[in-house]
Design an enzyme around this catalytic site. Structure first.
Site, PDB file in Angstrom:
ATOM      1  N   CYS A 197      66.510 -19.015  31.450  1.00 45.99           N
ATOM      2  CA  CYS A 197      66.631 -20.174  30.554  1.00 45.99           C
ATOM      3  C   CYS A 197      67.947 -20.928  30.800  1.00 45.99           C
ATOM      4  O   CYS A 197      68.101 -21.564  31.829  1.00 45.99           O
ATOM      5  CB  CYS A 197      66.472 -19.713  29.114  1.00 45.99           C
ATOM      6  SG  CYS A 197      66.017 -21.054  28.022  1.00 45.99           S
ATOM      7  N   TYR A 198      68.947 -20.838  29.904  1.00 41.50           N
ATOM      8  CA  TYR A 198      70.225 -21.511  30.141  1.00 41.50           C
ATOM      9  C   TYR A 198      70.809 -21.063  31.474  1.00 41.50           C
ATOM     10  O   TYR A 198      71.390 -21.857  32.221  1.00 41.50           O
ATOM     11  CB  TYR A 198      71.211 -21.198  29.004  1.00 41.50           C
ATOM     12  CG  TYR A 198      72.529 -21.933  29.134  1.00 41.50           C
ATOM     13  CD1 TYR A 198      72.644 -23.251  28.695  1.00 41.50           C
ATOM     14  CD2 TYR A 198      73.645 -21.320  29.693  1.00 41.50           C
ATOM     15  CE1 TYR A 198      73.849 -23.938  28.824  1.00 41.50           C
ATOM     16  CE2 TYR A 198      74.849 -21.994  29.825  1.00 41.50           C
ATOM     17  CZ  TYR A 198      74.947 -23.298  29.385  1.00 41.50           C
ATOM     18  OH  TYR A 198      76.134 -23.975  29.506  1.00 41.50           O
ATOM     19  N   HIS A 225      61.387 -16.598  28.859  1.00 47.35           N
ATOM     20  CA  HIS A 225      62.112 -15.368  28.497  1.00 47.35           C
ATOM     21  C   HIS A 225      61.287 -14.114  28.820  1.00 47.35           C
ATOM     22  O   HIS A 225      60.396 -13.752  28.064  1.00 47.35           O
ATOM     23  CB  HIS A 225      62.450 -15.394  26.996  1.00 47.35           C
ATOM     24  CG  HIS A 225      63.503 -16.390  26.675  1.00 47.35           C
ATOM     25  ND1 HIS A 225      64.837 -16.093  26.700  1.00 47.35           N
ATOM     26  CD2 HIS A 225      63.417 -17.702  26.374  1.00 47.35           C
ATOM     27  CE1 HIS A 225      65.544 -17.169  26.403  1.00 47.35           C
ATOM     28  NE2 HIS A 225      64.708 -18.169  26.200  1.00 47.35           N
ATOM     29  N   GLY A 260      76.675  12.423   7.749  1.00 47.38           N
ATOM     30  CA  GLY A 260      75.268  12.834   7.715  1.00 47.38           C
ATOM     31  C   GLY A 260      74.356  11.733   8.205  1.00 47.38           C
ATOM     32  O   GLY A 260      73.160  11.933   8.385  1.00 47.38           O
ATOM     33  N   GLY A 310      70.948 -19.270  26.274  1.00 47.29           N
ATOM     34  CA  GLY A 310      72.020 -19.655  25.353  1.00 47.29           C
ATOM     35  C   GLY A 310      71.644 -20.922  24.620  1.00 47.29           C
ATOM     36  O   GLY A 310      70.725 -21.638  25.042  1.00 47.29           O
ATOM     37  N   VAL A 355      73.073   8.917  11.152  1.00 47.84           N
ATOM     38  CA  VAL A 355      72.712   9.192  12.544  1.00 47.84           C
ATOM     39  C   VAL A 355      73.938   9.162  13.462  1.00 47.84           C
ATOM     40  O   VAL A 355      74.149  10.076  14.266  1.00 47.84           O
ATOM     41  CB  VAL A 355      71.682   8.142  13.058  1.00 47.84           C
ATOM     42  CG1 VAL A 355      71.263   8.452  14.483  1.00 47.84           C
ATOM     43  CG2 VAL A 355      70.478   8.101  12.149  1.00 47.84           C
ATOM     44  N   ASP A 356      74.767   8.129  13.337  1.00 48.29           N
ATOM     45  CA  ASP A 356      75.837   7.941  14.322  1.00 48.29           C
ATOM     46  C   ASP A 356      76.885   9.050  14.271  1.00 48.29           C
ATOM     47  O   ASP A 356      77.228   9.641  15.301  1.00 48.29           O
ATOM     48  CB  ASP A 356      76.524   6.578  14.121  1.00 48.29           C
ATOM     49  CG  ASP A 356      75.518   5.445  14.112  1.00 48.29           C
ATOM     50  OD1 ASP A 356      74.390   5.671  14.586  1.00 48.29           O
ATOM     51  OD2 ASP A 356      75.847   4.355  13.622  1.00 48.29           O
ATOM     52  N   LYS A 361      71.432   1.820  19.303  1.00 51.13           N
ATOM     53  CA  LYS A 361      70.970   2.760  18.270  1.00 51.13           C
ATOM     54  C   LYS A 361      69.805   3.635  18.744  1.00 51.13           C
ATOM     55  O   LYS A 361      69.792   4.841  18.509  1.00 51.13           O
ATOM     56  CB  LYS A 361      70.531   1.963  17.034  1.00 51.13           C
ATOM     57  CG  LYS A 361      70.299   2.801  15.809  1.00 51.13           C
ATOM     58  CD  LYS A 361      71.589   3.010  15.085  1.00 51.13           C
ATOM     59  CE  LYS A 361      71.419   3.704  13.767  1.00 51.13           C
ATOM     60  NZ  LYS A 361      72.685   3.757  13.041  1.00 51.13           N
ATOM     61  N   GLU A 382      62.349 -11.127  28.633  1.00 52.35           N
ATOM     62  CA  GLU A 382      62.838  -9.977  27.870  1.00 52.35           C
ATOM     63  C   GLU A 382      62.137  -9.789  26.527  1.00 52.35           C
ATOM     64  O   GLU A 382      62.165  -8.702  25.964  1.00 52.35           O
ATOM     65  CB  GLU A 382      64.365 -10.094  27.651  1.00 52.35           C
ATOM     66  CG  GLU A 382      64.824 -11.212  26.706  1.00 52.35           C
ATOM     67  CD  GLU A 382      64.977 -12.581  27.370  1.00 52.35           C
ATOM     68  OE1 GLU A 382      64.328 -12.808  28.400  1.00 52.35           O
ATOM     69  OE2 GLU A 382      65.708 -13.427  26.836  1.00 52.35           O
TER      70      GLU A 382
END
Ligand code: XMP
Length: 524
Positions: free
Chosen positions: A85-86, A172, A227, A58, A229-230, A380, A174
């Site tokens: 980290c934080y 980090h 039309g 953060g 993706v979602d 997504k 990630e």
């Protein structure tokens, strides 16, 4: 809610730009993860019964006034915790260690020297490349902890209390700049938290279908299919769950790309046999847009018109005088997880903020629908995976984003039939050259924009005074920031040459080399 049996990791969000990346890394390892507010209480956590907890990084400093805090009981739940980290500094400070503002900020690449044989670093050897981004650092260990790795600048780059299963990292794991970070996360998930690898798209689809059936019972559901993706994946999933109880409405607003409405009708109507109502509202939209040049006014007109057309279609399908009286009790939307993550305002009052989403043009509450949002849990990339498994073709699943107001925001100035035709032809050439060269799926978006600029040219022996097309090709992770793509000159040359030769009314093509910010991706 997800089925209770799933292994679940909770990620407490302290406002890091990487919080969603942590959640995705966990899910990529086939473990379900959920982002929650950092002020969640220990008893709320107990109810969710996670296998493990990750504290995100953060922007705040733990000593700062208003810095986000944590319910200290969380460390006594007997659930493994990994602070990043934080998250590490919070653990350090509250469990009896010391945190200081470091004179030397550690930002960027670093080398981690691993000590001892912590489970967290199992299989990683003695040193790995890492990515740092912090000012504060731990200078004295909290009670019960020992260092499990150091860097040149920090004796406590990673610490552990194996008995209480509390772990913390200054760097980090990630981000992709910590190349072996995923292995660290996986060691936490599987060696420390003993998670099962039960988050797969197959199990999600099965689970989602059961939940949809439970929610809607025998009622009917309507969905605005664009039309994109979602909405396409939501339609395929709902169709699998409830078959003909689902009706999709596809509105052709006259602002679509070449062949777009045909593709949607073919895929959903013919291949999937979904109940599909096609509404050609071209005239209605173009009449309303006549003479309008202001970008915001265009957007407002299109949004309002969409609601009207959709409402009319529902009434027509149901044979009622208002949409509220119709036999469609539910409205389905392709809302995704990033739209619904609750966050706490960092540095201010912890007022709960929920981002609003703008799918289906914000259909008004007076329509009295209940919402079905079967993709609310997904990122997504997971939606695309679900779409593939549901049998949607690549041309839908890997579609580039396309704005709701369509080509209207890519025609600067007035939207007329003639200008739509010019832009459609140019856009088709951009699309086909991007696909032929393999670049279409590598970039975030690639499209043509018709400018309200005419310039002088020469064709044969004739002087021309014609329109200008701008090419916009950008890369982006989420559309929030973007950079223009350094396309090979040959491809740009081919696109340009084809447009000026094949599209009547265009004699000049420019390449947009602006980033977002300060520009935006679309021109209006
Ligand atoms: P901007 O132009 O704001 O666009 O940089 C960011 C991303 O959002 C898309 N976009 C929209 N999508 N309805 C949508 O569904 C809209 O009104 C809209 N406006 C922009 C844009 O294509 C880009 O991917």
């Amino acid at each position: 809610m997800t089925s209770a049996a799933l292994s679940r990791i909770l990620i407490l969000d302290f406002g890091s730009q990487y919080t969603q990346v942590i959640a995705r890394r966990v899910r990529e390892s086939q473990v379900y993860s959920e982002i929650v507010r950092c002020n969640i209480t220990a008893s709320e956590i107990e109810e969710l019964a996670p296998k493990g907890i990750i504290l995100s990084g953060g922007p705040a400093s733990v000593y700062e006034k208003g810095a986000p805090q944590i319910d200290l009981q969380i460390f006594s739940l007997g659930i493994p915790v990994l602070g990043i980290c934080y998250g590490m500094q919070l653990m350090g400070r509250h469990l009896g260690g010391e945190v200081e503002n470091s004179a030397r900020r550690e930002y960027g690449a670093g080398l981690l020297q691993i000590e001892g044989d912590s489970q967290l670093f199992e299989g990683l050897g003695e040193q790995i490349d890492i990515w740092n981004s912090h000012g504060d650092r731990l200078t004295a260990l909290p009670e019960g902890f020992h260092a499990i790795a150091h860097t040149e600048n920090s004796a406590f780059a990673a610490i552990a209390d194996d008995e209480r299963q509390l772990y913390a990292l200054q760097f980090h794991p990630e981000v992709s700049h910590t190349p072996r970070g995923k292995e660290i996360i996986q060691n936490f998930l599987f060696r420390i938290c003993h998670c099962a690898m039960d988050w797969t798209m197959g199990s999600f689809i099965e689970d989602a279908c059961a939940r949809i059936r439970r929610q809607v019972g025998r009622e009917n559901v309507v969905l605005g299919l664009s039309g994109g993706v979602d909405s396409s994946v939501a339609a395929a999933l709902l169709h699998k769950a409830i078959g003909d109880q689902l009706t999709c409405i596809f509105v052709n607003n006259g602002l679509l790309r070449e062949n777009e409405s045909e593709i949607v009708q073919r895929v959903f109507g013919e291949n999937f046999h979904i109940r599909l109502k096609y509404v050609d509202a071209t005239e209605r939209f173009l009449t309303k847009l006549a003479g309008v040049t202001d970008p915001e006014t265009k957007r407002k007109i299109i949004g309002a018109e969409f609601i009207g057309v959709f409402e009319d279609a529902v009434m027509e399908l149901a044979g009622t005088k208002t949409a509220g009286e119709s036999n469609f009790k539910f409205l389905a939307q392709g809302t995704l997880y990033p739209d619904v993550i609750e966050s706490v305002a960092i540095g201010g009052n912890p007022a709960s903020l929920i981002k609003s989403h703008h799918n289906v043009g914000g259909l008004p509450e007076k329509m009295h629908f209940q919402l079905v949002e079967p993709l609310r849990q997904l990122f997504k990339d997971e939606v695309r995976l679900a779409g593939q498994q549901l049998g949607l073709p690549n041309e839908i699943v890997h579609r580039q984003p396309f704005p709701g107001p369509g080509l209207a925001v890519r025609i600067l100035g007035e939207v007329t039939n003639k200008r739509l035709q010019i832009l459609r032809e140019a856009d088709t050439i951009v699309g086909s050259e991007m696909k032929a060269s393999g670049w279409y799926y590598r970039v975030w978006q690639s499209f043509a924009v018709l400018l309200p600029v005419r310039s002088v040219g020469v064709m044969g022996d004739q002087r021309t005074y014609e329109n200008t097309i701008a090419l916009r090709i950008v890369e982006s992770q989420d559309g929030m920031t973007a950079d223009w793509v350094r396309m090979p000159y040959e491809i740009l040359a081919r696109i340009s040459s084809r447009i000026v030769n094949e599209v009547k009314g265009v004699n000049r093509v420019c390449y947009d080399i602006s980033t977002k910010p300060p520009s935006t991706i679309e021109w209006e």
